[in-house]
Scaffold this active site. Sequence first.
Site, PDB file in Angstrom:
ATOM      1  N   LYS A 178      -9.377  -4.755 -11.526  1.00 33.21           N
ATOM      2  CA  LYS A 178      -8.936  -5.919 -12.306  1.00 33.21           C
ATOM      3  C   LYS A 178      -9.049  -5.657 -13.810  1.00 33.21           C
ATOM      4  CE  LYS A 178      -7.562  -8.449  -8.952  1.00 33.21           C
ATOM      5  NZ  LYS A 178      -6.107  -8.717  -8.819  1.00 33.21           N
TER       6      LYS A 178
ATOM      7  N   TYR B 273     -13.500  -3.774  -7.109  1.00 33.44           N
ATOM      8  CA  TYR B 273     -12.690  -4.930  -7.507  1.00 33.44           C
ATOM      9  C   TYR B 273     -12.675  -5.090  -9.029  1.00 33.44           C
ATOM     10  CZ  TYR B 273     -10.654  -9.612  -7.239  1.00 33.44           C
ATOM     11  OH  TYR B 273      -9.825 -10.697  -7.386  1.00 33.44           O
TER      12      TYR B 273
ATOM     13  N   ASN C 237       0.833  -1.199   0.000  1.00 33.40           N
ATOM     14  CA  ASN C 237       0.000   0.000   0.000  1.00 33.40           C
ATOM     15  C   ASN C 237       0.874   1.259   0.000  1.00 33.40           C
ATOM     16  OD1 ASN C 237      -2.882  -0.780   0.165  1.00 33.40           O
ATOM     17  ND2 ASN C 237      -2.123  -1.951   1.903  1.00 33.40           N
TER      18      ASN C 237
ATOM     19  N   SER D 184      -8.600 -11.061 -13.055  1.00 33.27           N
ATOM     20  CA  SER D 184      -9.614 -11.946 -12.494  1.00 33.27           C
ATOM     21  C   SER D 184     -10.706 -12.069 -13.548  1.00 33.27           C
ATOM     22  CB  SER D 184     -10.200 -11.309 -11.232  1.00 33.27           C
ATOM     23  OG  SER D 184     -11.473 -11.846 -10.938  1.00 33.27           O
TER      24      SER D 184
ATOM     25  N   ALA E  96     -13.269  -2.841 -11.290  1.00 31.98           N
ATOM     26  CA  ALA E  96     -12.564  -1.717 -11.937  1.00 31.98           C
ATOM     27  C   ALA E  96     -11.055  -1.916 -11.860  1.00 31.98           C
ATOM     28  CB  ALA E  96     -12.971  -0.396 -11.294  1.00 31.98           C
TER      29      ALA E  96
END
Lengths: 76, 251
Positions: free
Chosen positions: B159, B155, B65, B142, B157
């Site tokens: 991937k 998620y 992060n 994914s 967006a």
Amino acid sequence: MTKEEFIAELAEEMEIETTVTAETNFQELDEWDSMGMMVLIGFVSEKFEVSLNAEDIAKLTTFESLIDKIGVDKFS
Amino acid sequence: MAMKKNDLKGKNILVTGATSGIGKGICIALLSQGARVIGIGRDESKVSDLSFEDNKFLFLPYDLNNIDGIEGLFQNNSVAQEKLDGLVLCAGKEETVPLSLYKGDKIKSLFNLNLFSGIELLRIFSKKKFSKDNSSVVFFSSVMGELGQPGKVGYCATKSAVLGVVNSASLELAKRKIRVNAVSPGVVATPMTKKLFSQLSDENVKQIEEMHPLGIGQIEDVVPTVLFLLSDDSKWITGQNIKIDGGYSIQ
């Protein structure tokens, strides 16, 4: 946050159109569906950092029971 | 034609998300084939069970992060010692958040880990001093990179964005014969999925299982394709998104 504020804000997030109180069984509301559950889980996680899962929620009925699950001490 | 299948012996591969799930599975497979692995993850205790020959596995505890500190990792002497043959970007987070609660900061935080950390790692890797020509990069997208599900705006967006990075970077790095590909798994039994399933009702879990004609995947269903993409056997494959999903996305 008081219990009343919590119920009002959650009802707003869930876009519940009827008046709700601590005694309202949220599972019986017209608005209660899988998206409603997602909003409830997300809202509780954001405000209290408490992660509820589907099993936890299946055991709950009223907003009061939800507040008990989150922990009464977390409310002012 | 002499075939030496997926020969990874002696290759120097960096893997993020090394402490859990598919990332850890990839580290184990690479080490068993005689590769040298640099693993990045947050919690070193989760890889203490990995067995390997001396100096074959280097673990760097790091929270991806923190994008600004990533370049510093590459200055670490033992990383810079030998140029990399491969980069595998497994670190990622899955979250279910309804759109009405998805405020800017929350979605930015997901993009930080799932997308920006990978771009930063690729940026640094792509420098000649850190990577060999003919090396290979594997991003994790994914099935959600091309499909949707309620509560998965963030998620999906991130991937989906990964696929854009793969398309562009594969062209940009082709000059050095560096290949950039994505793998897109369906639902695989990992600690991340376990966490996801715990938030769903039994009925929902069953629905997800039934959406995979070949059932839910296992880590060993995904790892071999990653090894293939890292090996010279795939040297003419770049810019691709390979779905490994038990038939999920064909429906």
